[in-house]
Design a protein around this motif. Structure first.
Motif, PDB file in Angstrom:
ATOM      1  N   GLN A  75       0.806  -1.208   0.000  1.00  0.00           N
ATOM      2  CA  GLN A  75       0.000   0.000   0.000  1.00  0.00           C
ATOM      3  C   GLN A  75       0.847   1.269   0.000  1.00  0.00           C
ATOM      4  O   GLN A  75       0.495   2.257  -0.636  1.00  0.00           O
ATOM      5  N   ASP A  76       1.969   1.258   0.704  1.00  0.00           N
ATOM      6  CA  ASP A  76       2.764   2.476   0.867  1.00  0.00           C
ATOM      7  C   ASP A  76       4.223   2.285   0.474  1.00  0.00           C
ATOM      8  O   ASP A  76       5.049   3.152   0.759  1.00  0.00           O
ATOM      9  N   CYS A  77       4.579   1.147  -0.124  1.00  0.00           N
ATOM     10  CA  CYS A  77       5.977   0.895  -0.476  1.00  0.00           C
ATOM     11  C   CYS A  77       6.037  -0.237  -1.482  1.00  0.00           C
ATOM     12  O   CYS A  77       5.019  -0.860  -1.810  1.00  0.00           O
ATOM     13  N   LYS A 114       9.325   9.164  10.176  1.00  0.00           N
ATOM     14  CA  LYS A 114       7.967   9.006  10.708  1.00  0.00           C
ATOM     15  C   LYS A 114       7.834   7.581  11.228  1.00  0.00           C
ATOM     16  O   LYS A 114       7.660   6.644  10.457  1.00  0.00           O
ATOM     17  N   ARG A 117       4.383   5.868  10.471  1.00  0.00           N
ATOM     18  CA  ARG A 117       4.244   5.410   9.087  1.00  0.00           C
ATOM     19  C   ARG A 117       5.089   4.162   8.847  1.00  0.00           C
ATOM     20  O   ARG A 117       4.651   3.211   8.188  1.00  0.00           O
ATOM     21  N   ILE A 121       3.842   0.435   7.739  1.00  0.00           N
ATOM     22  CA  ILE A 121       4.386  -0.263   6.569  1.00  0.00           C
ATOM     23  C   ILE A 121       4.813  -1.673   6.938  1.00  0.00           C
ATOM     24  O   ILE A 121       4.506  -2.655   6.231  1.00  0.00           O
ATOM     25  N   ASP A 124       1.821  -3.887   7.480  1.00  0.00           N
ATOM     26  CA  ASP A 124       1.222  -4.304   6.210  1.00  0.00           C
ATOM     27  C   ASP A 124       2.047  -5.404   5.546  1.00  0.00           C
ATOM     28  O   ASP A 124       1.509  -6.394   5.036  1.00  0.00           O
ATOM     29  N   ILE A 169      10.431   3.441  -0.219  1.00  0.00           N
ATOM     30  CA  ILE A 169       9.310   4.243   0.300  1.00  0.00           C
ATOM     31  C   ILE A 169       9.370   5.598  -0.387  1.00  0.00           C
ATOM     32  O   ILE A 169      10.333   6.350  -0.219  1.00  0.00           O
ATOM     33  N   ARG A 170       8.349   5.906  -1.161  1.00  0.00           N
ATOM     34  CA  ARG A 170       8.301   7.166  -1.885  1.00  0.00           C
ATOM     35  C   ARG A 170       7.407   8.163  -1.150  1.00  0.00           C
ATOM     36  O   ARG A 170       6.483   7.780  -0.437  1.00  0.00           O
ATOM     37  N   ASP A 171       7.691   9.449  -1.361  1.00  0.00           N
ATOM     38  CA  ASP A 171       6.905  10.530  -0.773  1.00  0.00           C
ATOM     39  C   ASP A 171       6.902  11.691  -1.748  1.00  0.00           C
ATOM     40  O   ASP A 171       7.888  11.927  -2.455  1.00  0.00           O
ATOM     41  N   GLU A 172       5.812  12.424  -1.789  1.00  0.00           N
ATOM     42  CA  GLU A 172       5.697  13.530  -2.722  1.00  0.00           C
ATOM     43  C   GLU A 172       6.592  14.701  -2.339  1.00  0.00           C
ATOM     44  O   GLU A 172       7.042  15.455  -3.198  1.00  0.00           O
ATOM     45  N   THR A 176      13.145   9.937  -1.526  1.00  0.00           N
ATOM     46  CA  THR A 176      12.810   8.519  -1.491  1.00  0.00           C
ATOM     47  C   THR A 176      13.757   7.777  -0.548  1.00  0.00           C
ATOM     48  O   THR A 176      14.964   8.005  -0.553  1.00  0.00           O
TER      49      THR A 176
END
Length: 531
Positions: A75-77, A114, A117, A121, A124, A169-172, A176
């Motif tokens: 979902q997040d990675c 974080k 978060r 991860i 998950d 793990i990407r972030d806007e 990364t």
């Protein structure tokens, strides 16, 4: 000065991320093209626009992460497989007995941006690649790690399959993050205690070596789950696990007055399985007998065929045929005839042995005939008792039904009588209300009191006489206004409320009551003797 420092910081962060996967030539070309593109934007520009290759990601790098073979998406990675799986597995330590806890070790400091978060991860990842999780806890610090405890031991082996994978793990808005997942076993005190308890329980139940029972509490939910497994499952391993669990509950003393009914329900299911096993055993016996009979028939046919073969080779040795054969043919026929005789003897011996076993299995031993007859008699007597008991139960049920029917009829009659009684009460209340309306809801004051003496003066005596003579003309009573008007016409002086006080002194002569006049209660006086 500040703008120059800001530009150096942004370029260093971009170059660091590029050098992880790009060759030196590609890295230099990309940086030169980026420097020619224009001045560095201000520090708030990256929060106002969106670019999927932000944070210095080249299009080649972004595409290659998702398109590599064996990449796992979450979902997040995403997880990228290692190049050498065996080296990652060889770094594991010895697994403690009963271990169902692992740790993600050596999490880099730049990944601790974080913690919540990162914990989500890991939860998950291991819930998908392991199983139900009991505890997932981050341990921040210099040697940051994440401890994961599963509900089942088998989940640990599944979770270790992602050991050595690279997590992306990407972030806007942030760079990364990439680091390797380093998994290892974690000795946990509760795991050791549970293993020792399972070992002691296995010794008490006398289980096979290496077979450990599950220590689960005996409650309504677990009992329903076990009952469902016994009803629906046909797997022998699952059924054996259920049996061991029931024995564990009984041995541990988990049965009490509150949950004994659940145990009785489980035992009823076991009795059904016992009946089913008995039926299956009889079916297997029948099937075995049928296969044995088929086997004996096949042996009989083979024995007849071998005898005929031996006869054919024996007849070829007669003179009219034997003299016309060559020496080579005679040797071959002798060999074939000997082989046919040996085969015939072997098949006959095998047929006799299996026939004896079949007869022995079907026949009843001589000493057991009397016991079987006695058991048949006992069974017949019990069947008679059961049939008589069924008849008695049916008669009692019939009587109970008749009694229930009579009680129902009595209840109906009682309900009708209660309804009639309510109607009579209602009629009585209506009549009493009508009577009260007619009588004006009279309320006597001290009707049954004893006679009392009271002193009055000349004015009070005159008021009493005039009121008495007036009330003779009003059989239904007169209001206070009528009495005051009459006394004023007779030129009698009095104060407000004095007439009520004077008349109340003589309850044997005067009575006060109220009457409903157009929704208002009107107070009146009347003669007691008249009433």
């Amino acid at each position: 000065m500040y703008r120059h420092d800001q530009r150096q910081v942004i370029e260093s962060r971009q170059d660091l991320d590029h050098r992880l996967d790009l060759s030196h030539g590609q890295d230099l070309d990309h940086r030169q093209a980026q420097r020619r593109s224009g001045p560095v934007p201000n520090r708030f520009a990256r929060y106002t626009s969106f670019d999927k290759y932000r944070n210095g990601k080249s299009p080649e790098r972004a595409v290659r992460d998702e398109d590599e073979e064996g990449v796992l998406f979450f979902q997040d990675c995403i997880l990228k497989p290692p190049r050498n799986m065996e080296s990652a597995r060889n770094q594991l330590s010895n697994r403690p007995p009963g271990c169902r806890t692992i740790t993600v070790a050596r999490i880099p400091e730049f990944a601790q941006f974080k913690m919540q978060r990162l914990e989500a991860i890991f939860r998950d990842i291991f819930a998908t690649n392991g199983g139900p999780i009991d505890i997932c806890r981050m341990r921040p610090g210099r040697n940051c790690s994440c401890d994961v405890r599963f509900q089942r031991k088998e989940s640990v082996d599944l979770a270790l399959l992602v050991n050595g994978y690279q997590i992306v793990i990407r972030d806007e808005l942030e760079p990364t993050i990439r680091f390797t997942i380093n998994l290892n076993y974690l000795p946990f005190r509760e795991d050791q205690q549970e293993y020792q308890a399972q070992k002691e329980m296995a010794e008490r139940l006398e289980l096979r070596p290496g077979q450990l029972p599950e220590l689960i509490p005996f409650n309504a939910m677990n009992a329903d789950k076990l009952s469902k497994k016994l009803k629906e499952s046909e797997d022998q391993a699952v059924i054996m696990t259920c049996f061991i669990t029931i024995r564990t509950w009984i041995e541990a003393g988990r049965i009490n007055d509150m949950n004994v009914q659940k145990l009785v329900g489980i035992l009823l299911l076991l009795s059904e399985r016992l009946k089913k096993s008995t039926v299956e055993k009889n079916d297997l016996k029948k099937e075995m007998r049928a296969k044995r009979a088929k086997f004996l028939d096949a042996l009989d046919n083979m024995m007849k065929e071998s005898e005929q073969l031996a006869s054919v080779f024996r007849d070829t040795k007669k003179q009219n045929c034997w003299d016309r054969l060559t020496g080579k043919h005679k040797k071959m026929i002798d060999m074939w005839s000997t082989h046919a005789k040996d085969l015939c003897v072997d098949i006959q011996q095998t047929f006799r042995e299996h026939r004896k076993e079949a007869d022995r299995g079907d026949a009843v031993p001589p000493g057991m005939e009397a016991k079987f007859k006695e058991k048949e008699k006992v069974i017949a007597i019990k069947e008679q008792e059961v049939s008589s008991g069924k008849k008695t139960i049916e008669s009692l049920q019939q009587q109970l039904w008749e009694m229930a029917k009579k009680n129902q009829e009595k209840g109906d009659k009682l309900m009708v009588a209660e309804k009639e009684l309510k109607e009579l009460k209602h009629e009585k209340e209506q009549r009493s209300k009508e009577t009260e309306v007619k009588l004006g809801k009279r309320r006597r004051l001290n009707y049954d009191m004893e006679v009392q003496t009271a002193q009055v003066d000349y004015v009070e005596g005159r008021i009493l006489c005039l009121v008495s003579s007036l009330l003779r003309c009003y059989p239904e009573g007169a209001s206070v206004d009528v009495l005051e008007k009459y006394l004023r016409s007779q030129k009698v002086m009095f104060e407000h409320g004095e007439i009520d006080a004077i008349l109340a002194k003589f309850p044997q002569l005067f009575c006060m009551f109220f009457i409903n006049d157009n929704g208002k209660n009107v107070k009146k006086w009347n003669m007691t003797l008249k009433r």
